[in-house]
Design an enzyme around this catalytic site. Sequence first.
Site, PDB file in Angstrom:
ATOM      1  N   ASN A  23     -37.623 -12.250   5.144  1.00 58.06           N
ATOM      2  CA  ASN A  23     -39.011 -11.786   5.254  1.00 58.06           C
ATOM      3  C   ASN A  23     -39.304 -11.125   6.592  1.00 58.06           C
ATOM      4  O   ASN A  23     -40.172 -10.265   6.696  1.00 58.06           O
ATOM      5  CB  ASN A  23     -39.988 -12.950   5.026  1.00 58.06           C
ATOM      6  N   HIS A  24     -38.567 -11.505   7.648  1.00 55.90           N
ATOM      7  CA  HIS A  24     -38.801 -10.900   8.957  1.00 55.90           C
ATOM      8  C   HIS A  24     -38.185  -9.511   9.065  1.00 55.90           C
ATOM      9  O   HIS A  24     -38.754  -8.636   9.719  1.00 55.90           O
ATOM     10  CB  HIS A  24     -38.233 -11.795  10.065  1.00 55.90           C
ATOM     11  N   HIS A  26     -33.426 -15.812   0.080  1.00 55.08           N
ATOM     12  CA  HIS A  26     -34.211 -16.127   1.279  1.00 55.08           C
ATOM     13  C   HIS A  26     -35.614 -16.502   0.811  1.00 55.08           C
ATOM     14  O   HIS A  26     -36.550 -15.710   0.877  1.00 55.08           O
ATOM     15  CB  HIS A  26     -34.254 -14.929   2.229  1.00 55.08           C
ATOM     16  N   HIS A  71     -34.620 -19.101   5.093  1.00 52.21           N
ATOM     17  CA  HIS A  71     -36.074 -19.029   5.209  1.00 52.21           C
ATOM     18  C   HIS A  71     -36.673 -20.311   5.778  1.00 52.21           C
ATOM     19  O   HIS A  71     -37.620 -20.259   6.549  1.00 52.21           O
ATOM     20  CB  HIS A  71     -36.724 -18.718   3.857  1.00 52.21           C
ATOM     21  N   HIS A 102     -32.503 -14.466  13.705  1.00 53.55           N
ATOM     22  CA  HIS A 102     -33.645 -13.932  14.468  1.00 53.55           C
ATOM     23  C   HIS A 102     -33.232 -13.265  15.777  1.00 53.55           C
ATOM     24  O   HIS A 102     -33.785 -13.542  16.851  1.00 53.55           O
ATOM     25  CB  HIS A 102     -34.681 -15.025  14.721  1.00 53.55           C
ATOM     26  N   HIS A 132     -36.333 -23.467   8.271  1.00 53.04           N
ATOM     27  CA  HIS A 132     -35.589 -23.586   9.517  1.00 53.04           C
ATOM     28  C   HIS A 132     -35.038 -24.976   9.799  1.00 53.04           C
ATOM     29  O   HIS A 132     -34.643 -25.263  10.920  1.00 53.04           O
ATOM     30  CB  HIS A 132     -36.476 -23.131  10.678  1.00 53.04           C
ATOM     31  N   ASP A 144     -31.227 -17.260   9.199  1.00 54.26           N
ATOM     32  CA  ASP A 144     -32.318 -17.288  10.181  1.00 54.26           C
ATOM     33  C   ASP A 144     -31.811 -17.199  11.620  1.00 54.26           C
ATOM     34  O   ASP A 144     -32.065 -18.081  12.447  1.00 54.26           O
ATOM     35  CB  ASP A 144     -33.164 -18.546   9.976  1.00 54.26           C
ATOM     36  N   ASP A 159     -32.937 -12.806   7.533  1.00 57.49           N
ATOM     37  CA  ASP A 159     -33.489 -12.871   8.890  1.00 57.49           C
ATOM     38  C   ASP A 159     -32.397 -12.829   9.950  1.00 57.49           C
ATOM     39  O   ASP A 159     -32.406 -13.603  10.918  1.00 57.49           O
ATOM     40  CB  ASP A 159     -34.373 -14.105   9.073  1.00 57.49           C
TER      41      ASP A 159
END
Length: 452
Positions: free
Chosen positions: A84-85, A174, A214, A10, A216, A8, A49
Amino acid sequence: MKFAHIADVHLGFEQYRLPYRAEEFAKAFEEAIEKSLSEKVDFILIAGDLFHSSRPSPETLKQAIDILSLAKENNIPVFAIEGNHDRTQRRVSAYHLLEELGLLNLVGVRSERIETDYLTSERIKEEWLVKGVFEKGGKTVEIHGMKYMSAAWLEKNPPKDMFRPEGDSILMLHQGVRELVEEMMGKLPESQRDYYEVKLADLPKGYLYYALGHIHRAFLTSYDIGKLTYPGSLQRWDFGDYEIRYRWDGRAFRPVAGTQKGFYIVEDWEPRFVELGVRPFVDVSVSADEDTVARELKHLSVKIPEEAFVRLDVRWERPYDVSKLTELIKARYVYVRTRFERKLSWKTPSGGVPKPEEYFLPVELKVIALTGEKSVENIEDVVSLFLGSGWEEKEAKKPEKKPPETGEKGLEIDGEKGTGAEKNEKPENGEKKTSERPSKGSNLLVWLGGGR
């Protein structure tokens, strides 16, 4: 054997529409890679992610290339899955570009067979399960995994039916695991408290390490013979993902510690959390009047770092101006959320909310019944209830009403028609016109119109 488990990241996320937050997300990823290299890890896992979007901007792609190049220059392989992002239904994603540049190795179900120094493939139906492979000192570790999938897809294809550990193996997913999410519920970011797609029983057994992404928040537990971990996001995701929360108890603000941000270093299958220095998020919750909040925030402000992001959650029975409260907190970013609602002071002896007949007077119940329809048949009856003109007696003696013979719009009262809105007239002598209480049976509109 020693490896890093990151998730994650991002990259490219301009949190709260602030461009400098995207830079801070990239800086956290760079710090995680540098610390992994200083720990002399054998390889690095990125459990989804890496990007905030499946279509990262050129600037975000350059950030990923520059940071992952640090691992490549030190001959440290990186194994990754899509989250998923950043997953895509297209054949090629940003991950494939990074793989072509030799910056990472994409693990999961793929349409083509892949055989490299760090990847091998196993046939499954019409596709290939691509697995990571790492060898050291005569020992081999396999890294299995797949990109994020929906709950509906996983219900038909549970991971335990897809994966089989072979020797020392790692499973990288994830996904949110229901039982773990429910256990973490109170400390999860507010936006993630229903993030789960699989149950614990859906996971295959026999892996020495379950590298998850996934969710956080950092979390560590055991599953079967291995360790199951979420490292959490590298940066704070929202104000539910706070570093510290201050809650007002009626006399003082009480601090509640939040969570750390970082990743795991896993040595000989034992994970150790490595904390990163990230921007603090402070959540302040208070229910009090304006003077109390202003006074107490002055005292609290000295404990809040200037670089912090702060959410001020104010609640009270009556509304008041909160605009000046932000000036009391000397922080980088202050967001105020308010909820003003009057508390009910009436309750039944049992402590519950009363029924209508327990709260309203009989005359009020009759008015509610009369005015509850879309159109009121006789508004004078409603007014008569409050004027004490013997509504019950009048209602009993009143003949059955015939519908008006006209089709014109308007309210019919005692055979006369009105528009429902009468203009006021000024008296000729300039004096204020007064009207007396109407007598029984008088025209209501005449009275309301000032005696015309």
